[in-house]
Design a protein around this motif. Structure first.
Motif, short mmCIF file in Angstrom:
data_model
loop_
_atom_site.label_atom_id
_atom_site.label_comp_id
_atom_site.label_asym_id
_atom_site.label_seq_id
_atom_site.Cartn_x
_atom_site.Cartn_y
_atom_site.Cartn_z
N ARG A 227 20.49 -25.10 18.27
CA ARG A 227 20.95 -23.76 18.42
C ARG A 227 20.74 -22.97 17.34
N ALA A 228 19.82 -23.44 16.36
CA ALA A 228 19.38 -22.62 15.29
C ALA A 228 18.09 -21.70 15.87
N PRO A 229 18.09 -20.72 15.13
CA PRO A 229 16.77 -19.69 15.43
C PRO A 229 15.70 -20.63 14.70
N ALA A 230 14.56 -20.39 15.37
CA ALA A 230 13.45 -21.41 14.77
C ALA A 230 13.12 -21.20 13.49
N GLU A 231 13.32 -19.95 12.99
CA GLU A 231 13.12 -19.72 11.41
C GLU A 231 14.09 -20.56 10.43
N ARG A 232 14.98 -20.90 11.31
CA ARG A 232 15.98 -21.74 10.11
C ARG A 232 16.17 -23.29 10.60
N THR A 233 15.24 -23.69 11.50
CA THR A 233 15.07 -25.09 12.16
C THR A 233 14.59 -25.88 10.82
N PRO A 234 15.32 -27.07 10.39
CA PRO A 234 14.53 -27.81 9.47
C PRO A 234 13.53 -28.54 9.95
N ARG A 235 12.64 -29.12 8.96
CA ARG A 235 11.68 -29.89 9.49
C ARG A 235 12.17 -31.35 9.38
#
Lengths: 437, 548
Positions: free
Chosen positions: B99-107
Motif C-alpha cells: 500500500r506504499a507509493p512506488a517511491e517509498r517501496t523498499p527493495r
C-alpha cells in the motif's frame, strides 16, 4: 394565423410546411444549431418524399420564413409550436422561458416534441415562474400534440391524419389550436382531446407497446434459434393475425433511436417520485440491450472466443435506414463489443459515417469505408446492423471474393439462408436456426 | 531470559500490585479530572480513548518503557524495511509495501518489488475495467453479472469483511454486478449459490496463496463441474470463467488457469495480511480501483503514523500495550471487538483470524516455551446486537474481559432510500448513545447511577463495573478509514508479538489438522486405515453406518 415553429427536424419542417400550405403565416426558428443558409436553400439533411419540394414552394411563396434568432419567432406567433428532438428538453425549456419573459400577453404553446412524462406541466410551470411578479399570472396555455409521423409518409401523416391526439388543460388554448388544425380534419380524421398528462401518457404507452412488440419478437427469435425453426416463417404467421399485424415484429439485432431511449421510458422521477417503474418496460429495454450484442455472441461462439486479430466488415451504423442518426444504435454497442476483444471493424454506412467519426474520433481499429465492397475487403466476417436498401441484394460473388472467409452475421434477416448456403456462405441470421439449414 | 523476568515487566507487576489491583475505575476518574485528555489520542480521522483502562500515568510510562526495552523501534524499522521478521520461514512480512507509493517501496534482497506490486495492481485494474464495462464475456458471449470468490481464511475474510462494509461505496459501473463469497469446505454455500446463478454470466475468482488449499480447490472443482455441463471446451471454460490469485503461478498454470488470468502476490505477504494484494480483487470489483486505492492509501497513512509517531501518541502501539496490560497483568482472557455499525459486522471475524492466528503462539522466536499469556480469546459482534446477546456476561459475569468499542460518527449523509435519511440519522444518534453508555456502565458499574438510585438494590441488580475498554471513534467510514482501521490492528498485532517475543507471521498450528484430515478422509471415503483412539473409531463407525 401567425404561427412560429421551433425546431427544423422532420416534425418541425413538416409542421411548418403543412401549416403554411393552408395559408398560415409561418416563421420557422432554427434553434438546434442547424445550418440556416442550407435550410433557406431547402437543403435538408434527411430524406423525406415531397418535403424538399414543398419547402421550396412555401419559401418562394413567402408563407414560410426561416429565422435564426428566436425573438423573431417570439414576436411573430399567435401559436408557438415546439418541435425539438427528445434529447433537447433543456433547449426547449430555456426557449419557452425566454418566450414567457419576452411576451407579456397570453401565450399559446403546442409541444410536439417527445419528452418524458409530465413535461408539459413542468414546462408550463417554468414559464409561469419566469413571469412571476407580473400581472397576468395564469395566461400560459400549453398543449400537447404528440407526433405520430412515420418517416417516408410524414407529410401525408400530418395533412391527412386518421386521428389527431391533442392534450389540453384549458378551453382557451384548445379552441385556438383546434382552429389551426381544422383544415386537416375535414374528411375522415378524428380529433381526440384529453388532458396533457393523458396525451403524454398515450404517447408513452404507444412507444412502450412498440418496443415490447419488437423485444418480444427478438426473444422469440432467440428461442427459435435453439428450437430449430425459422423465425421468418413464424413472423409471417404471427403477423397474419389481424389482432397483431405485421408492423414492429421484425426480429433483429435490437432497436435504437431516441424515442425508445431509457430516459423516455422512465416514469419514476419524471412524473412523481412515488410512481412505480414499469417492470415490463424495464425488462423490454434490458432485453433490447442484450439483443444489440446478438451478432457479437454469435461470432463469439462461432469463433470459440478467439476473436483477437479478426477483421469484421460492418454494414450500417445508423439506428434505422434513411437517417444519419446513431442515437442508441445497436451498431455502436456491437462495435464496442468487438473492439474490446481486439477485432478491427471496417464500417460502411451510406449516411452515418460522419457521426460515427465524431462520436469515436480516430481509432486504429475502426476503418471507415466508402462502399460495402470496400468494407468487405480482407474481412473475416460480414455483419449487418441496419437494413439500408442497398444491402438487400449485393453482388455476393464479389463479396465472397473480397472477404477472407465467406461468413455472414445478418442482424436484419435480409438474406435467404438456403440461398446463402448454396453460394458457399456460412450464414447466421437472427432466429434463422442456421444449424438446421 | 523470559521477558517476564525483565526489569520493565517486573516493574509493571510491582506497580500493578501496589497501585492498580485495589483501585476501581471510578476512583481513577474522580482522582484525575484530566483523565480523558491524558489518555486519548486524536490522529487523522480517528480518536482513540483509552481512559477507561485501569491505568495511571505511571502504568502508561511503565508500559512505554516495556516497549522500549523490547526494542520496538528497531523491530518496526525491520518490519518496514523487509527484514525476515517471519523468522521460522525466513521471510519478510511486507504487506505495508503493498500500500506504499512506488517511491517509498523498499527493495527486497536488492530487488525492486515496487514494479511487481504495481504491475499486478495494474493488471487487476484491467480486469476490473473489463468486467465493469461488460466486456469480460462468459462462454456464450454474455457479460459477467456475478463474481464468486472461492477462498478461505485470508483469501476470504478480508475481502468479505471489506465488501460488506463498503457496499455504499459501490462503483456505479458495478451497478449490476453481484459479488459472492464461498469458503466452506462442505460446499454448503456453493450448493445454494449455484442453484441461483447462471453459468453463462458467472466468473469465479480462485484465491489461494499456496494454491493447494483443499477447501478452496474442492469448491473450485464443483464450480468447474457445474460449468462443464454447459461448455465442454475446458480452455474456454477456465479462460472465461476463472481468475486465479496466488503466490504460486506455476500451480495456477497446472490447474489450467491461463497466464492472462493469473494475478500474483508473494511469499512475503502473509495470507491474513493479503487483502491489500490481488486478493482484494472482489473489493476492487465492488468499489472500483479508485476506491481500492483509497483503501490502500488509508492504510498507508496509518503505516506512516506507526513508523513516525512517538510511542506515547502512537495508536497501534498504545492499543497493543493496553492488550498486554489487560492480558498479562490484569488477567483478562477474553477480548471482545464491538463495532457500533452494522457495516462492520464481519470485522470481528476478520480480527479473530488476524489476532489469534498471528499471536496464538506459545513458543518464542528462539523456540523457548513462554511462561506468560499471549493472545487472548478474541470474539465480537455488532455492538447493539451483542447487547442483546452476551453483554450480560460482560456486566455481571465472573470473567474480567476487555472490549474495543468502534464507532464511525457521521452516517447517512447520502445514498439513503427516499424519506429515510432523517430517521436513519436519528437511529445513528441512538446507536452512538448506546456505544457510550455501555462502556460507561462497564467502567463504573452501579456508580454510573446517582447515590439514591444505587442504594437498596438487590445483589442480582448489582453491577461491579471496573471492566476495561477502549473506544475508537472514526469520523466517517470510508474506503480510506476502513483501510486505516485494519492497518491499526495489523500493527497492534505486530507490536504485541514484539513484546511477547513471538513470531506473528507463521501459523504452524493449522498444519497438523490438515495432515490428519487426509488419512481420516481415506477412512471415511474408502474405509481404509486404523485409528488408535476409540473416539475416532466410534465416530467413524457411526458415519459409516449412516452413509450406508
Amino acid at each position: 394565423m401567425r404561427v412560429s415553429v421551433y425546431g427544423c427536424g422532420l416534425i418541425g419542417l413538416v409542421t411548418g410546411v403543412a401549416l403554411a400550405d393552408v395559408g398560415n403565416d409561418v416563421v420557422l426558428v432554427a434553434c438546434e444549431g442547424e445550418d440556416i443558409e442550407r435550410l433557406r436553400a431547402a437543403d435538408i439533411s434527411f430524406e423525406e418524399p415531397g418535403l424538399k419540394e414543398r419547402l421550396q414552394r412555401e419559401l418562394a411563396a413567402g408563407r414560410l420564413r426561416i429565422a435564426a434568432d428566436r425573438e423573431r419567432g417570439f414576436e411573430h406567433g399567435q401559436v408557438h409550436m415546439l418541435a425539438v428532438t427528445s434529447d433537447h428538453y433543456e433547449t426547449g425549456r430555456e426557449l419557452l422561458v425566454a418566450l414567457a419573459t419576452h411576451r407579456p400577453d397570453p401565450i399559446t404553446v403546442v409541444n410536439q416534441s417527445t419528452f418524458s412524462m409530465g413535461a408539459a406541466l413542468r414546462l408550463k410551470e417554468a414559464m409561469l415562474a419566469a413571469r412571476e411578479g407580473e400581472e397576468n399570472l395564469n395566461d400560459v396555455y400549453l398543449l400537447v400534440l404528440p407526433s405520430f409521423l412515420q418517416e417516408g409518409a410524414a407529410i401525408q401523416g400530418f395533412t391527412r391524419p386518421q386521428r389527431i391526439l391533442l392534450g389540453a388543460d384549458e378551453e382557451w388554448g384548445l379552441q385556438l389550436v383546434q382552429e389551426l388544425l381544422r383544415p386537416f380534419l375535414r374528411n375522415q380524421g378524428r380529433l381526440l382531446t384529453m388532458p396533457t398528462k393523458a396525451a403524454e401518457f398515450t404517447k408513452y404507452a404507444i412507444n412502450g407497446m412498440l418496443a415490447t412488440k419488437l423485444s418480444f419478437m427478438n426473444e422469440m427469435a432467440n428461442l427459435a434459434d435453439q428450437i430449430g425453426v425459422d423465425i421468418e416463417q413464424v413472423r409471417k404467421g404471427v403477423g397474419s393475425d389481424p389482432r397483431i399485424g405485421y408492423d414492429y415484429i421484425y426480429p433483429g439485432c435490437g432497436f435504437g433511436g431516441l424515442k425508445f431511449s431509457e430516459e423516455l421510458l422512465q416514469l419514476a422521477a419524471t412524473v412523481e417520485e412515488n410512481v412505480e417503474e414499469s417492470f415490463l418496460l424495464r425488462t423490454v429495454l434490458d432485453t433490447n440491450e442484450q439483443q444489440k450484442e446478438v451478432l457479437f455472441r454469435k461470432a463469439w461462439t462461432h469463433w470459440q472466443t478467439r476473436m483477437r486479430g479478426k477483421t469484421v466488415a460492418l454494414l450500417g451504423a445508423s439506428f434505422k435506414p434513411n437517417t444519419d442518426h446513431i442515437d442508441n444504435s445497436p451498431a455502436l454497442v456491437l462495435m464496442e463489443a468487438l473492439w474490446a476483444q481486439g477485432v478491427t471493424v471496417r464500417l460502411y454506412d451510406p449516411k452515418a459515417l460522419e457521426r460515427v467519426k465524431a462520436h469515436y474520433g480516430p481509432r486504429d481499429d475502426l476503418v471507415l469505408c466508402d462502399s460495402l465492397y470496400q468494407a468487405a475487403e480482407g474481412s473475416d466476417a460480414l455483419m449487418i446492423a441496419t437494413e439500408w436498401k442497398e444491402f438487400w441484394s449485393p453482388d455476393f460473388e464479389r463479396l465472397g471474393e473480397l472477404m477472407k472467409a465467406r461468413l455472414i452475421f445478418d442482424g436484419r434477416n435480409l438474406y435467404n439462408p438456403e440461398f446463402m448456403k448454396e453460394l458457399g456462405f456460412t450464414y447466421f441470421g437472427v432466429g434463422r436456426s442456421t444449424a438446421f439449414v | 531470559m523470559s521477558v517476564r523476568q525483565s526489569p520493565a515487566w517486573q516493574a509493571l507487576e510491582r506497580h500493578y500490585r501496589e497501585a492498580i489491583e485495589g483501585a476501581h475505575l471510578h476512583q481513577l476518574f474522580s482522582a484525575d479530572p484530566d483523565r480523558f485528555d491524558r489518555f486519548s489520542v486524536s490522529e487523522q480521522d480517528y480518536l482513540l480513548d483509552f481512559s477507561k483502562h485501569r491505568i495511571t500515568e505511571q502504568s502508561f510510562q511503565l508500559l512505554l518503557r516495556l516497549a522500549e526495552q523490547q526494542q520496538l523501534r528497531d523491530w518496526i524499522d525491520r518490519l518496514f524495511e523487509g527484514a525476515p521478521v517471519n523468522s521460522s520461514e525466513q521471510r519478510s512480512a511486507l504487506h505495508t509495501a503493498l500500500r506504499a507509493p512506488a517511491e517509498r517501496t523498499p527493495r527486497l534482497a536488492g530487488e525492486a518489488i515496487a514494479e511487481a506490486i504495481h504491475g499486478n495492481l495494474a493488471r487487476m485494474g484491467e480486469m476490473v475495467a473489463q468486467i465493469h464495462s461488460g466486456h469480460w464475456r462468459g462462454y456464450s458471449g454474455k457479460a459477467i453479472t456475478d463474481v464468486v470468490n472461492l477462498g478461505v481464511g485470508g483469501s476470504d475474510l478480508g475481502p468479505f469483511m471489506a465488501c460488506h462494509a463498503l457496499e455504499e461505496f459501490r462503483d456505479p459501473r458495478a451497478r449490476g454486478l453481484q459479488v459472492h463469497f464461498v469458503s466452506s469446505i462442505d460446499g454448503s454455500q456453493l450448493a445454494e449459490l449455484l442453484k441461483r446463478l447462471n453459468p453463462e454470466t458467472t466468473l469465479f475468482v480462485l484465491s489461494s496463496k499456496s494454491f493447494t488449499t483443499i477447501d478452496t480447490l474442492s469448491n473450485a472443482e464443483t464450480a468447474k463441474g457445474w460449468l462443464a455441463q454447459k461448455i465442454s471446451d475446458e480452455s474456454i471454460l477456465i479462460g472465461q470463467h476463472f481468475i486465479g490469485c496466488s503466490a504460486r503461478p506455476e500451480k495456477m498454470s497446472e490447474w489450467g488457469i491461463p497466464v492472462s488470468n493469473q494475478l500474483q502476490f508473494w511469499d512475503w505477504v502473509g495470507g491474513r495480511f493479503s487483502l491489500w494484494s490481488v486478493i482484494g480483487l472482489p473489493i476492487a470489483l465492488l468499489i472500483g480501483m479508485d476506491g481500492f486505492r483509497q483503501l490502500l492509501a488509508g492504510a498507508h497513512a496509518i503505516d506512516q503514523h506507526f513508523r513516525e509517531a512517538p510511542f506515547e501518541r502512537n495508536l497501534p502501539v498504545i492499543m497493543a500495550l493496553l492488550g498486554v496490560w489487560t492480558g498479562n497483568f490484569i488477567g483478562v482472557k477474553g477480548h471482545s471487538v464491538l463495532p457500533y455499525d452494522g457495516r462492520l459486522k464481519f470485522l470481528p471475524n476478520y480480527l479473530t483470524q488476524l489476532e489469534m492466528e498471528s499471536n496464538g503462539k506459545s513458543v518464542t522466536r528462539g523456540g523457548e516455551r513462554v511462561d506468560y499469556d499471549t493472545c487472548p480469546i478474541i470474539w465480537g459482534e455488532v455492538g447493539p446486537n451483542a447487547q442483546h446477546a452476551y453483554y450480560q456476561l460482560l456486566h455481571q459475569g465472573t470473567q474480567p474481559v476487555s472490549c474495543d468499542f468502534i464507532a464511525p460518527v457521521r452516517r447517512y449523509r447520502a445514498g439513503t432510500a427516499a424519506g429515510t435519511r432523517a430517521q436513519l440519522q436519528s437511529q445513528q444518534q441512538l446507536n452512538l448513545a448506546n456505544c457510550l453508555a455501555q462502556s460507561r456502565v462497564l467502567m463504573f458499574g452501579d456508580q454510573a447511577l446517582p447515590v439514591e438510585e444505587r442504594e437498596g438494590r438487590r445483589s442480582d441488580q448489582h453491577y461491579e463495573g471496573n471492566q476495561c475498554s477502549t473506544t475508537l471513534l472514526i469520523k466517517e467510514l470510508t474506503p480510506a478509514t476502513l483501510g486505516g482501521l485494519v492497518a491499526l490492528y495489523e500493527h497492534k498485532v505486530f507490536v504485541q508479538s514484539v513484546i511477547w517475543e513471538i513470531n506473528p507471521f507463521d501459523q504452524w498450528g493449522v498444519e497438523l489438522g490438515k495432515q490428519i484430515a487426509k488419512e481420516t478422509h481415506r477412512a471415511i471415503a474408502a474405509g481404509e486405515g486404523d485409528f488408535d483412539d476409540s473416539s475416532t473409531r466410534g465416530l467413524l463407525a457411526f458415519i459409516q453406518r449412516v452413509q450406508r
